[in-house]
Design a protein around this motif. Structure first.
Motif, mmCIF file in Angstrom:
data_model
loop_
_atom_site.group_PDB
_atom_site.id
_atom_site.type_symbol
_atom_site.label_atom_id
_atom_site.label_comp_id
_atom_site.label_asym_id
_atom_site.label_seq_id
_atom_site.Cartn_x
_atom_site.Cartn_y
_atom_site.Cartn_z
ATOM 1 N N ALA A 136 -8.965 -13.839 1.422
ATOM 2 C CA ALA A 136 -7.552 -14.153 1.605
ATOM 3 C C ALA A 136 -7.021 -13.617 2.933
ATOM 4 O O ALA A 136 -6.151 -14.229 3.562
ATOM 5 C CB ALA A 136 -6.738 -13.596 0.438
ATOM 6 N N ARG A 137 -7.563 -12.472 3.367
ATOM 7 C CA ARG A 137 -7.070 -11.850 4.617
ATOM 8 C C ARG A 137 -8.263 -11.420 5.466
ATOM 9 O O ARG A 137 -8.455 -10.243 5.792
ATOM 10 C CB ARG A 137 -6.187 -10.651 4.279
ATOM 11 C CG ARG A 137 -5.089 -10.989 3.268
ATOM 12 C CD ARG A 137 -4.313 -9.756 2.820
ATOM 13 N NE ARG A 137 -3.458 -9.226 3.892
ATOM 14 C CZ ARG A 137 -2.683 -8.149 3.732
ATOM 15 N NH1 ARG A 137 -2.680 -7.494 2.577
ATOM 16 N NH2 ARG A 137 -1.921 -7.717 4.727
ATOM 17 N N PRO A 138 -9.093 -12.378 5.842
ATOM 18 C CA PRO A 138 -10.345 -12.025 6.523
ATOM 19 C C PRO A 138 -10.133 -11.352 7.873
ATOM 20 O O PRO A 138 -10.852 -10.411 8.215
ATOM 21 C CB PRO A 138 -11.054 -13.378 6.681
ATOM 22 C CG PRO A 138 -9.965 -14.389 6.632
ATOM 23 C CD PRO A 138 -8.941 -13.840 5.704
ATOM 24 N N LEU A 139 -9.158 -11.814 8.633
ATOM 25 C CA LEU A 139 -8.954 -11.240 9.961
ATOM 26 C C LEU A 139 -8.482 -9.793 9.868
ATOM 27 O O LEU A 139 -8.912 -8.930 10.647
ATOM 28 C CB LEU A 139 -7.941 -12.078 10.746
ATOM 29 C CG LEU A 139 -8.390 -13.517 11.084
ATOM 30 C CD1 LEU A 139 -7.303 -14.253 11.857
ATOM 31 C CD2 LEU A 139 -9.678 -13.487 11.898
ATOM 32 N N LEU A 140 -7.593 -9.531 8.913
ATOM 33 C CA LEU A 140 -7.106 -8.165 8.737
ATOM 34 C C LEU A 140 -8.243 -7.233 8.355
ATOM 35 O O LEU A 140 -8.407 -6.147 8.945
ATOM 36 C CB LEU A 140 -6.017 -8.134 7.667
ATOM 37 C CG LEU A 140 -5.552 -6.726 7.247
ATOM 38 C CD1 LEU A 140 -4.906 -6.011 8.421
ATOM 39 C CD2 LEU A 140 -4.600 -6.809 6.052
ATOM 40 N N ILE A 141 -9.040 -7.631 7.346
ATOM 41 C CA ILE A 141 -10.129 -6.769 6.881
ATOM 42 C C ILE A 141 -11.162 -6.571 7.991
ATOM 43 O O ILE A 141 -11.649 -5.453 8.217
ATOM 44 C CB ILE A 141 -10.797 -7.353 5.628
ATOM 45 C CG1 ILE A 141 -9.763 -7.544 4.504
ATOM 46 C CG2 ILE A 141 -11.930 -6.460 5.160
ATOM 47 C CD1 ILE A 141 -9.080 -6.276 4.084
ATOM 48 N N PRO A 153 -6.381 -2.942 1.091
ATOM 49 C CA PRO A 153 -7.185 -3.374 2.232
ATOM 50 C C PRO A 153 -8.026 -2.246 2.830
ATOM 51 O O PRO A 153 -9.142 -2.497 3.309
ATOM 52 C CB PRO A 153 -6.144 -3.892 3.230
ATOM 53 C CG PRO A 153 -4.853 -3.284 2.823
ATOM 54 C CD PRO A 153 -4.933 -3.106 1.358
ATOM 55 N N LEU A 154 -7.521 -1.018 2.783
ATOM 56 C CA LEU A 154 -8.300 0.096 3.342
ATOM 57 C C LEU A 154 -9.539 0.379 2.499
ATOM 58 O O LEU A 154 -10.609 0.684 3.030
ATOM 59 C CB LEU A 154 -7.433 1.347 3.457
ATOM 60 C CG LEU A 154 -6.345 1.323 4.537
ATOM 61 C CD1 LEU A 154 -5.557 2.625 4.548
ATOM 62 C CD2 LEU A 154 -6.945 1.051 5.913
ATOM 63 N N VAL A 155 -9.414 0.284 1.183
ATOM 64 C CA VAL A 155 -10.579 0.489 0.311
ATOM 65 C C VAL A 155 -11.634 -0.584 0.578
ATOM 66 O O VAL A 155 -12.834 -0.294 0.644
ATOM 67 C CB VAL A 155 -10.155 0.491 -1.163
ATOM 68 C CG1 VAL A 155 -11.373 0.364 -2.084
ATOM 69 C CG2 VAL A 155 -9.380 1.752 -1.496
ATOM 70 N N ALA A 156 -11.192 -1.831 0.730
ATOM 71 C CA ALA A 156 -12.142 -2.907 1.053
ATOM 72 C C ALA A 156 -12.828 -2.647 2.392
ATOM 73 O O ALA A 156 -14.041 -2.852 2.536
ATOM 74 C CB ALA A 156 -11.417 -4.250 1.080
ATOM 75 N N ALA A 157 -12.073 -2.167 3.376
ATOM 76 C CA ALA A 157 -12.653 -1.874 4.690
ATOM 77 C C ALA A 157 -13.663 -0.739 4.601
ATOM 78 O O ALA A 157 -14.723 -0.781 5.247
ATOM 79 C CB ALA A 157 -11.540 -1.522 5.679
ATOM 80 N N PRO A 186 -12.224 -11.683 -2.986
ATOM 81 C CA PRO A 186 -11.014 -12.520 -2.903
ATOM 82 C C PRO A 186 -10.015 -11.981 -1.880
ATOM 83 O O PRO A 186 -9.425 -12.755 -1.121
ATOM 84 C CB PRO A 186 -10.458 -12.474 -4.332
ATOM 85 C CG PRO A 186 -11.656 -12.268 -5.185
ATOM 86 C CD PRO A 186 -12.543 -11.366 -4.394
ATOM 87 N N LEU A 187 -9.829 -10.647 -1.859
ATOM 88 C CA LEU A 187 -8.933 -10.067 -0.870
ATOM 89 C C LEU A 187 -9.466 -10.277 0.546
ATOM 90 O O LEU A 187 -8.707 -10.610 1.469
ATOM 91 C CB LEU A 187 -8.753 -8.566 -1.142
ATOM 92 C CG LEU A 187 -7.932 -7.793 -0.109
ATOM 93 C CD1 LEU A 187 -6.493 -8.316 -0.065
ATOM 94 C CD2 LEU A 187 -7.954 -6.295 -0.403
ATOM 95 N N ILE A 188 -10.776 -10.113 0.694
ATOM 96 C CA ILE A 188 -11.386 -10.299 2.022
ATOM 97 C C ILE A 188 -11.234 -11.749 2.473
ATOM 98 O O ILE A 188 -10.918 -12.039 3.634
ATOM 99 C CB ILE A 188 -12.873 -9.882 1.987
ATOM 100 C CG1 ILE A 188 -12.981 -8.384 1.699
ATOM 101 C CG2 ILE A 188 -13.576 -10.237 3.289
ATOM 102 C CD1 ILE A 188 -14.394 -7.913 1.450
#
Length: 626
Positions: free
Chosen positions: A297-302, A365-369, A293-295
């Motif tokens: 929601a903010r795909p470009l950032l991730i 976001p860093l954990v997702a990355a 969901p976070l990815i």
């Protein structure tokens, strides 16, 4: 969670692991990517077969703890000292330069300097679990590339200790104190607690564990030894956790402390199966924990974070590898292999967030990355192999088989009593490395007191032979004082390590025949040569000249060995009347021939008893004439 629910979730995890890993290996992507994909599919953000990966992650983190313990267990202090240039040089430069560069990028993006420093150095770490697993699967662990990558990973693992100790000093103003076990203590007190905990592990490992393992070894109960090994790892992990340290790093320190213990191979073999299973669960949990969901929601950032992290780490690592004079293909492979974030990022970011160092808005976001970069590692390996192959036409996989974690032995010696010790001394005196396994704890203790490095363990166990270096050795010397155990070791060695030359201690003629059935390459009857030499002395004492006594002994040796091999065809399944009859008939013939040889002096030169080719031809001629 109810009992049925737990069983259901366990079944889902295990079934997903089996299916996904089989498919991933089938298409050449490796087991790590299979685990990650399986976790993503069954996780709460995928098909939802498991609702809370956090509970599984806690259990699966034990896999990382055990892995670090095993890595530490193979790192003898002397070996660490020999590797100091690679570890402190390339490894230290990678953490310092990559961490500083990432921190600089964070500052440019507007992060507060303490947040940027903490995040930068956390992201400088790579995944020891994924990289080492991938190197082993691709056959690269024993090459120069594997050694260089391992040196960097080792320094990163060690660097986590000062990071955890120093993070409390970076607490931002106004941040809430963390509610950990050392809550309320000043930063310097937390640092002292960390140092004290590490010191306790070192002292306990040196003073307490050896008597404990010796006592358990006397019981000869493998399951108790396994339970004690696991209890040791979990106990150290709990101690580290109690002072806010990473459990995995505590296990690593404990492993290093026990690296020169005679029980090292036994510990490795007992714990290894748990490491493989729990590490697989860890990778599945990482995949299940990817916040889609976070990815979304903010795909470009991730996406930007993942690409930037991988590209920046790869670029820095490639430049440093070239500075340290690594060939370009090797430097490229190392750079891409270490470009991901590491499993310690999950622990360190959670610690930094709890301690008030890094806010949740930065951590999430860093954990997702990091998770996505870990998932991309097998693909980066494939890309690196192809690019390196195009650059040099081949990746060097023919480097000498010298695995960085331990010196590769030329010979494995099973049994270190009087017989095995003589073989060992002769090999070592002529420059060959040996790896010794002895199943008597008392004998291990005795020989180590004289400076010989024997390891406790049963050489009939495949995992222990593998841990002792049988896959890389050229031969195995079976010198145990138990006939059945010797036969068992010979059978296992021939089946599991067909490249090994098998040299065995034999007890009598019957034991020789049983060894011959197992296709040993050479054998030596334990008392035959000593008795023959004493017989030669007896002849000289009775008045024979020295060369005549030696000639007589040499002739007897050749006739007896030939007779021994000739009688093998009559042995069958053991001693029998037919065998005894054949032996008696041949013995009389051989003794008569031997007596006539000596009486008529048909071999005149003092040293012709060792001319085996001429003697064999003479024996054949006489046998045909009869």
């Amino acid at each position: 969670m109810g009992h049925d629910s737990f069983l259901t979730q366990a079944f889902v995890f295990l079934a997903a692991a089996v299916v996904s890993v089989l498919i991933a290996n089938r298409v050449g992507l490796g087991s790590v990517l299979g685990y990650l994909v399986a976790g993503a599919l069954i996780g709460p953000f995928g098909l939802g077969f498991v609702g809370d990966p956090e509970s599984v992650m806690h259990a699966a983190e034990l896999g990382v703890v055990i892995m670090l313990f095993l890595i530490g267990l193979e790192l003898e202090p002397a070996l660490l000292w020999r590797m100091r240039t690679a570890i402190l040089g390339l490894g230290g430069a990678q953490v310092a330069v990559t961490g500083g560069t990432l921190a600089g990028v964070g500052l440019l993006l507007g992060l507060e300097w303490r947040v940027a420093v903490a995040a930068g150095f956390i992201l400088s770490l790579s995944s020891t679990a994924i990289v080492m697993q991938s190197l082993r699967e691709k056959g690269l662990a024993a090459t120069d590339l594997g050694r260089a990558a391992f040196s960097v990973l080792l320094f990163q693992d060690i660097a986590v200790i000062p990071m955890l100790a120093l993070f409390p000093l970076l607490v931002t103003s106004g941040a809430e104190a963390h509610a950990g076990p050392l809550a309320g203590l000043p930063a310097w007190a937390e640092t002292l607690a960390v140092i004290g905990a590490v010191g306790a592990v070192v002292l306990g490992g040196r003073v307490l564990t050896r008597p404990l393992f010796r006592w358990i070894a006397h019981l000869r109960l493998n399951e108790i030894f396994t339970a004690c090994a696991l209890a040791l790892v979990v106990g150290v992990a709990l101690l580290m956790q109690s002072v806010g340290l990473s459990p995995a790093l505590g296990a690593f320190v404990a492993g290093v402390v026990l690296a020169d213990s005679e029980y090292r191979h036994e510990l490795q073999s007992d714990i290894e199966p748990f490491r493989a299973l729990l590490l697989g669960l860890f990778f599945i949990s990482v995949g299940a924990g990817i916040d889609f969901p976070l990815i979304l929601a903010r795909p470009l950032l991730i996406l930007a974070l993942v690409v930037s992290l991988v590209a920046l780490k790869a670029a820095v690592m490639f430049a440093l590898a070239r500075v340290f004079r690594r060939p370009r293909p090797e430097a490229l492979m190392i750079a891409l292999a270490l470009a991901q974030g590491g499993e310690f990022a999950f622990v360190l970011f959670a610690f930094a967030e709890t301690a008030g160092v890094v806010p949740a808005s930065v951590v999430d976001p860093l954990v997702a990355a990091v998770a996505l970069s870990m998932a991309a590692t097998p693909l980066l390996f494939t890309l690196g192999e192809r690019a390196a192959s195009a650059m040099s036409h081949s990746v060097d996989r023919e480097a000498p088989a010298h695995f960085p974690l331990a010196a590769t032995p030329h010979a494995v010696i099973a049994g270190f009593g009087r017989f095995g010790q003589i073989v060992h001394r002769l090999l070592v005196a002529n420059g060959y490395a040996t790896s010794i396994l002895e199943h008597s704890a008392d004998q291990v203790e005795t020989v180590r007191s004289f400076g010989n490095k024997a390891n406790y363990g049963d050489a009939s166990r495949v995992d222990l032979l593998r841990a002792a270096g049988a896959e890389d050795a050229k031969l195995i010397v079976i010198a145990v004082d138990n006939q059945e155990k010797a036969l068992e070791i010979a059978e296992i060695a021939r089946k599991e390590f067909p490249h090994l030359k098998i040299l065995a201690r034999a007890f009598d003629r019957g034991h020789v025949y049983e060894l011959m059935k197992r296709n040993v390459d050479a054998f030596e009857r334990e008392t035959f040569e000593a008795a023959l030499r004493l017989g030669s002395v007896a002849l000289r004492t009775l008045g024979w000249r020295g060369h005549q006594a030696e000639r007589a002994a040499g002739l007897f040796r050749r006739h007896d060995e030939r007779n021994l091999r000739a009688m093998f065809q009559h042995w069958g399944e053991g001693d029998s009347p037919a065998y005894r009859s054949a032996v008696n008939a041949r013995r009389g013939m051989v003794e008569d021939m031997l007596a006539r040889d000596l009486a008529t002096h048909q071999i005149s030169a003092p040293d012709e008893a060792w001319d085996t080719q001429s003697l064999d031809e003479e024996v054949e001629r006489r046998m045909r004439s009869k």
